[in-house]
Design a protein around this motif. Structure first.
Motif, PDB file in Angstrom:
ATOM      1  N   PRO A 141       0.803  -1.224   0.000  1.00 56.62           N
ATOM      2  CA  PRO A 141       0.000   0.000   0.000  1.00 56.62           C
ATOM      3  C   PRO A 141       0.838   1.278   0.000  1.00 56.62           C
ATOM      4  CG  PRO A 141      -0.855  -1.554   1.606  1.00 56.62           C
ATOM      5  CD  PRO A 141       0.423  -2.147   1.094  1.00 56.62           C
ATOM      6  N   GLU A 200       0.710  -9.946   5.749  1.00 51.03           N
ATOM      7  CA  GLU A 200       0.128  -9.015   6.713  1.00 51.03           C
ATOM      8  C   GLU A 200      -0.727  -7.995   5.989  1.00 51.03           C
ATOM      9  OE1 GLU A 200       1.246 -10.122  10.351  1.00 51.03           O
ATOM     10  OE2 GLU A 200       1.101  -7.956  10.229  1.00 51.03           O
ATOM     11  N   GLN A 259      -3.919  -9.375   4.928  1.00 50.57           N
ATOM     12  CA  GLN A 259      -4.881  -9.536   6.011  1.00 50.57           C
ATOM     13  C   GLN A 259      -5.430  -8.187   6.439  1.00 50.57           C
ATOM     14  OE1 GLN A 259      -2.895 -11.718   9.039  1.00 50.57           O
ATOM     15  NE2 GLN A 259      -3.341 -13.671   8.089  1.00 50.57           N
ATOM     16  N   GLN A 260      -4.506  -7.241   6.446  1.00 49.32           N
ATOM     17  CA  GLN A 260      -4.883  -5.954   6.956  1.00 49.32           C
ATOM     18  C   GLN A 260      -5.901  -5.264   6.058  1.00 49.32           C
ATOM     19  OE1 GLN A 260      -1.396  -3.703   7.489  1.00 49.32           O
ATOM     20  NE2 GLN A 260      -2.498  -1.791   7.425  1.00 49.32           N
ATOM     21  N   TRP A 261      -5.697  -5.431   4.765  1.00 49.88           N
ATOM     22  CA  TRP A 261      -6.524  -4.650   3.851  1.00 49.88           C
ATOM     23  C   TRP A 261      -7.640  -5.457   3.206  1.00 49.88           C
ATOM     24  CZ3 TRP A 261      -5.683   0.374   3.855  1.00 49.88           C
ATOM     25  CH2 TRP A 261      -4.433   0.823   4.277  1.00 49.88           C
ATOM     26  N   VAL A 273      -9.292  -8.355   4.201  1.00 55.31           N
ATOM     27  CA  VAL A 273     -10.214  -9.233   4.892  1.00 55.31           C
ATOM     28  C   VAL A 273     -11.642  -8.708   4.878  1.00 55.31           C
ATOM     29  CG1 VAL A 273     -10.678 -10.326   7.101  1.00 55.31           C
ATOM     30  CG2 VAL A 273      -8.374 -10.101   6.298  1.00 55.31           C
ATOM     31  N   GLU A 274     -11.725  -7.392   4.708  1.00 53.84           N
ATOM     32  CA  GLU A 274     -13.033  -6.796   4.699  1.00 53.84           C
ATOM     33  C   GLU A 274     -13.900  -7.388   3.581  1.00 53.84           C
ATOM     34  OE1 GLU A 274     -14.897  -2.505   4.878  1.00 53.84           O
ATOM     35  OE2 GLU A 274     -12.790  -2.546   4.334  1.00 53.84           O
ATOM     36  N   ASP A 275     -13.227  -7.938   2.607  1.00 51.50           N
ATOM     37  CA  ASP A 275     -13.944  -8.448   1.440  1.00 51.50           C
ATOM     38  C   ASP A 275     -14.735  -9.712   1.787  1.00 51.50           C
ATOM     39  OD1 ASP A 275     -11.108  -7.582  -0.559  1.00 51.50           O
ATOM     40  OD2 ASP A 275     -12.678  -6.375   0.328  1.00 51.50           O
ATOM     41  N   ASP A 276     -15.202 -10.373   0.764  1.00 53.64           N
ATOM     42  CA  ASP A 276     -16.133 -11.452   1.061  1.00 53.64           C
ATOM     43  C   ASP A 276     -15.419 -12.688   1.621  1.00 53.64           C
ATOM     44  OD1 ASP A 276     -15.125 -12.866  -1.104  1.00 53.64           O
ATOM     45  OD2 ASP A 276     -16.464 -11.815  -2.455  1.00 53.64           O
ATOM     46  N   ALA A 302     -15.438 -15.744   0.843  1.00 52.46           N
ATOM     47  CA  ALA A 302     -14.828 -16.669  -0.098  1.00 52.46           C
ATOM     48  C   ALA A 302     -13.410 -16.237  -0.429  1.00 52.46           C
ATOM     49  CB  ALA A 302     -15.669 -16.730  -1.368  1.00 52.46           C
ATOM     50  N   GLU A 303     -13.213 -14.937  -0.540  1.00 50.30           N
ATOM     51  CA  GLU A 303     -11.891 -14.442  -0.853  1.00 50.30           C
ATOM     52  C   GLU A 303     -10.951 -14.606   0.323  1.00 50.30           C
ATOM     53  OE1 GLU A 303     -11.485 -10.420  -2.450  1.00 50.30           O
ATOM     54  OE2 GLU A 303     -12.978 -11.110  -3.878  1.00 50.30           O
ATOM     55  N   ARG A 304     -11.537 -14.480   1.502  1.00 49.59           N
ATOM     56  CA  ARG A 304     -10.701 -14.562   2.697  1.00 49.59           C
ATOM     57  C   ARG A 304     -10.012 -15.927   2.750  1.00 49.59           C
ATOM     58  NH1 ARG A 304     -14.315 -12.862   6.649  1.00 49.59           N
ATOM     59  NH2 ARG A 304     -14.798 -14.969   7.264  1.00 49.59           N
ATOM     60  N   GLU A 325      -9.133 -17.668   0.295  1.00 50.28           N
ATOM     61  CA  GLU A 325      -8.038 -17.711  -0.682  1.00 50.28           C
ATOM     62  C   GLU A 325      -6.819 -16.942  -0.224  1.00 50.28           C
ATOM     63  OE1 GLU A 325     -10.953 -17.809  -4.536  1.00 50.28           O
ATOM     64  OE2 GLU A 325      -9.256 -16.451  -4.518  1.00 50.28           O
ATOM     65  N   GLN A 326      -7.070 -15.990   0.631  1.00 47.98           N
ATOM     66  CA  GLN A 326      -5.984 -15.092   0.987  1.00 47.98           C
ATOM     67  C   GLN A 326      -5.098 -15.639   2.083  1.00 47.98           C
ATOM     68  OE1 GLN A 326      -7.509 -11.349   2.037  1.00 47.98           O
ATOM     69  NE2 GLN A 326      -7.552 -10.574  -0.039  1.00 47.98           N
ATOM     70  N   ALA A 353      -1.942 -17.433  -1.229  1.00 43.27           N
ATOM     71  CA  ALA A 353      -1.789 -16.049  -1.674  1.00 43.27           C
ATOM     72  C   ALA A 353      -0.377 -15.562  -1.385  1.00 43.27           C
ATOM     73  CB  ALA A 353      -2.810 -15.164  -0.972  1.00 43.27           C
TER      74      ALA A 353
END
Lengths: 574, 198
Positions: free
Chosen positions: B53, B112, B115-117, B119-122, B124-126, B128-129, B133
């Motif tokens: 970021p 990190e 996770q930090q940025w 995780v807010e997403d859905d 299913a993506e979490r 994968e991350q 990833a």
């Protein structure tokens, strides 16, 4: 027929094959199992790469973005205009300081060289052999460096320009000096120019070259500039003409621009927040938790930091001031690692930042009627707007001030559960049992028929905006953002953009209590998820679309919207 | 696409041309509006190329600074996005070169950051991350800059081969072969990291 090459497969997947090529490739793939597998693998790799390469810094970040660009342009213009060598600035940046050190070494070296050259005027010392013999005979004495070497070193370091002092010229002070002296050439006369060239090959120099000659400086991809374009640029741009090499800003490198001279931290929203010196940290930050239980909480929070941050953001008490306070608190926790914390630096982003005193951690567990944990359920303290999601074991934790709060738990396929929790009783753990949605099995729900002919009623952004106008600014902002992204996605017809729109709607959803607006938002979410799937189907999008459509259809009152959702649900479901 | 949407787009284009002309005449407000229109797209490219970021922010900001400095040379009527993307990728290239000489660890580890940025997403993506990833991110970081760029423009920006060709200033055929090599290389690197057979 021969198998398709990797290149052809990739191009086919990307829709880059045209006409007959595309047809032939399609026919081949239809009859070729290995090709289909390779194609699926290729698509899966791209798909899994997406989340790695994508990141949404949040709306607050973009709200400040243009203003920051403006500041940066002004700073760039000012730095070019500044005439004098600012010594004070030089010592504020470590890089510049290193540069200055390098320059000092060269100056001293140059002085020595001068002295030596004077000495070498003496007839006896002019003879190298004699000098060497002299040196051997007196090893303890200070040895004047052979003049040629020093002279090589001397021109190799470019003189500090104004921009050097600001640190906008890239770093690596030792680089040029070392390299310059490393390129020892026997002929001292040519060393000057050679050395200078070598300096240009150093990081600083290479960037300078880019600035001067590469496409960076002249990013004119499509359009050859009109004849007078340069003149225009010179006239209007704050920084006229290609900069001389020494004023090049380092391209992507983090330039220590004037703004960066003060220590700056980035908060969750990606905004830069200046870190105040210790004396200004008047408000005693809440000390980090030290008990084992709280540490465990920290670890959990670290894992779901984003979620919690989202929840924190949604708290009505959250203001910019509070965020700054949190940043201060973090800076504090960096500066003074508390005793007893195992790895203080290891959890920078999750360092305790409870803004409100007297909050209790309410933890619980969500299970279904068969006592199986429900993962991914949305848990909301509806009076506070705080939201979290259950983990894989159905557990959740959320902070709340003491007292009684309404708690709502929602999960796809389950009836929403509402109950009141008292923080005093919460220590034992809240237990929520969800009943499966029965409406999913009802006939009307999945009926198509007439509904197929009726398009879902479209709510225009302005209508929706009006609907949201009764709510807080924060929510309206999030909604506007979602609308913008969705409009963008619609105009580009891009699945990735619909994914982003869906995430934006999810963010809006987290901030909404249940009601008509929540349902409307769910409709948008379902729309975005469905469109993303429709444009570029894959299993993840299908799952997300089913989830969003089910959530919407389960809540929406009967009507064309719900019928449409049911119809789409049938299409998405395998 | 519905005609309405197309109309809006062409309307947008005219409006954008007006903004660009104003910006070329030194209007910073107009340029600010251009920044607002393209900040997300530029940030996306910047993040894909840096995966950090902090660097993405810097790169995105610097892209617009360079764009402003060179706005006089932009021919109004051409699409702006590839132009900006080209500035961003060129800046990223020099960042890569720079990093190669002076390897610098990112401000925060990539996982990190994810996770930090993210995780807010859905959910299913979490899923994968996680580990994959991290491996993928590291494998991607090992690719050549031109391979990273072409993959980023294709996967994140979903640019067509023609658009990528315009952005990078190379023929379409080169885009095709480069993309194919980039994907193969990524697969091989990922396999090497995870111990799977390629």
């Amino acid at each position: 027929m021969n198998h398709l090459t990797d290149e052809e497969l990739g191009a086919y997947m990307d829709g880059a094959l045209k006409g007959r090529d595309a047809e032939a490739a399609g026919r081949h793939i239809a009859n070729c199992q290995p090709c289909r597998e390779a194609l699926a693998e290729l698509a899966a790799q791209d798909e899994s790469l997406k989340p790695v390469l994508a990141h949404d810094p949040g709306e607050a970040y973009f709200e400040r973005f243009a203003a920051r660009v403006d500041e940066r342009i002004a700073a760039a213009a000012a730095s070019r205009a500044r005439p004098a060598f600012d010594l004070g600035r030089l010592f504020r940046s470590p890089r510049a300081l290193a540069w200055a050190g390098g320059v000092a070494v060269v100056v001293v070296g140059g002085g020595l060289a001068l002295l030596t050259s004077r000495e070498s005027l003496l007839p006896g010392l002019r003879d190298r052999d004699l000098a060497v013999r002299l040196e051997r005979s007196a090893p303890g004495e200070v040895k004047p460096a052979p003049s040629s070497e020093i002279q090589q070193a001397r021109p190799a370091v470019p003189p500090p320009s104004v921009d050097d002092a600001e640190g906008t010229v890239p770093p690596a002070s030792p680089g040029p000096v070392q390299e310059a002296s490393g390129v020892a050439k026997p002929d001292a006369a040519t060393d000057k120019s050679e050395g200078a060239l070598d300096a240009r090959r150093t990081p600083a120099g290479s960037l300078a070259k880019e600035q001067a000659g590469s496409p960076i400086e002249t990013p004119v991809p499509l359009a050859r500039p009109a004849r007078d374009a340069k003149a225009r640029a010179d006239e209007f741009a704050p920084a006229p003409s290609p900069a001389p090499p020494t004023t090049s800003a380092p391209a992507g490198a983090r330039p220590a621009s004037p703004r960066r001279a003060t220590e700056v931290r980035r908060n969750e929203a990606g905004e830069e927040v200046p870190v105040r010196p210790p004396t200004e940290r008047g408000l005693a930050p809440t000390p980090p938790p030290t008990t084992g239980e709280e540490r465990a909480g920290l670890v959990r929070r670290k894992r779901f930091a984003g979620l919690l941050d989202a929840a924190k953001k949604s708290a009505p008490t959250e203001t910019l001031g509070a965020m700054n306070a949190r940043d201060r608190a973090r800076a504090y926790s960096f500066a003074q690692p508390p005793a007893g914390t195992t790895a203080p630096g290891a959890l920078p982003e999750t360092a305790p930042a409870r803004s409100a005193e007297g909050e209790t951690r309410v933890c619980g567990e969500v299970r279904d009627a068969a006592d199986r944990p429900v993962a991914g359920a949305q848990v909301v303290l509806t009076d506070l707007g705080r939201t979290t999601t259950t983990d894989a074991t159905g557990r959740f934790c959320v902070n709340a001030p003491s007292g009684e709060h309404p708690l709502s738990v929602m999960a796809v396929g389950y009836v929403e559960s509402r109950q009141r929790v008292r923080t005093e009783d919460a220590e034992a753990g809240v237990r929520v049992t969800l009943a499966a949605v029965s409406v999913l099995q009802e006939k009307g729900m999945l009926r198509t028929g007439r509904a197929a002919a009726t398009r879902a009623q479209v709510v225009t952004p302005s209508e929706l905006h009006d609907g949201y106008s009764v709510l807080s600014d924060t929510i309206r902002r999030v909604v506007r953002e979602a609308q913008r992204i969705e409009a963008d996605a619609a105009s580009r017809r891009s699945a990735a953009h619909y994914d982003m729109a869906a995430r934006a709607w999810e963010r809006a959803l987290r901030r909404l209590a249940e009601g008509p607006l929540e349902i409307e938002t769910r409709r948008h979410l379902a729309e975005a998820r469905y469109r993303a799937w429709e444009i570029a189907p894959n299993s993840r999008r299908a799952l997300a679309a089913v989830e969003a459509l089910t959530a919407y259809a389960g809540r929406a009152p009967g009507g064309p919207g719900r019928d449409e959702a049911a119809r789409r649900l049938q299409r998405v479901r395998p | 696409m519905e005609p309405a949407a197309r109309r809006t787009q062409s309307g947008d284009r005219e409006e954008e041309a007006g903004l660009l002309r104003a910006a070329q005449a030194g209007d910073t407000v107009a340029f600010g509006e251009i920044v607002r229109r393209y900040q997300r797209a530029v940030y996306r490219v910047a993040f894909a190329l840096t995966r950090n970021p902090g660097d993405a922010d810097d790169l995105a900001q610097e892209t617009f600074v360079r764009a402003w400095q060179a706005i006089g040379r932009f021919r109004v009527g051409e699409p702006l996005h590839p132009w900006l993307a080209r500035i961003a990728t060129n800046l990223a290239f020099s960042l890569f070169r720079h990093r190669k000489r002076r390897p610098e660890t990112p401000l925060e580890p990539l996982v990190e950051a994810g996770q930090q940025w993210g995780v807010e997403d859905d959910p299913a993506e979490r899923v994968e991350q996680d580990e994959r990833a991290a491996h993928l991110s590291a494998a991607f970081a090992g690719l050549k800059p031109e391979h990273q760029t072409v993959l980023a423009l294709r996967v994140v920006e979903e640019q067509s081969y023609e658009e990528i060709a315009t952005t990078l200033g190379v023929p379409v055929g080169t885009v095709m072969s480069r993309l194919s090599r980039a994907r193969a290389e990524l697969k091989a690197r990922l396999a090497a990291r995870t111990g799977e057979r390629p």
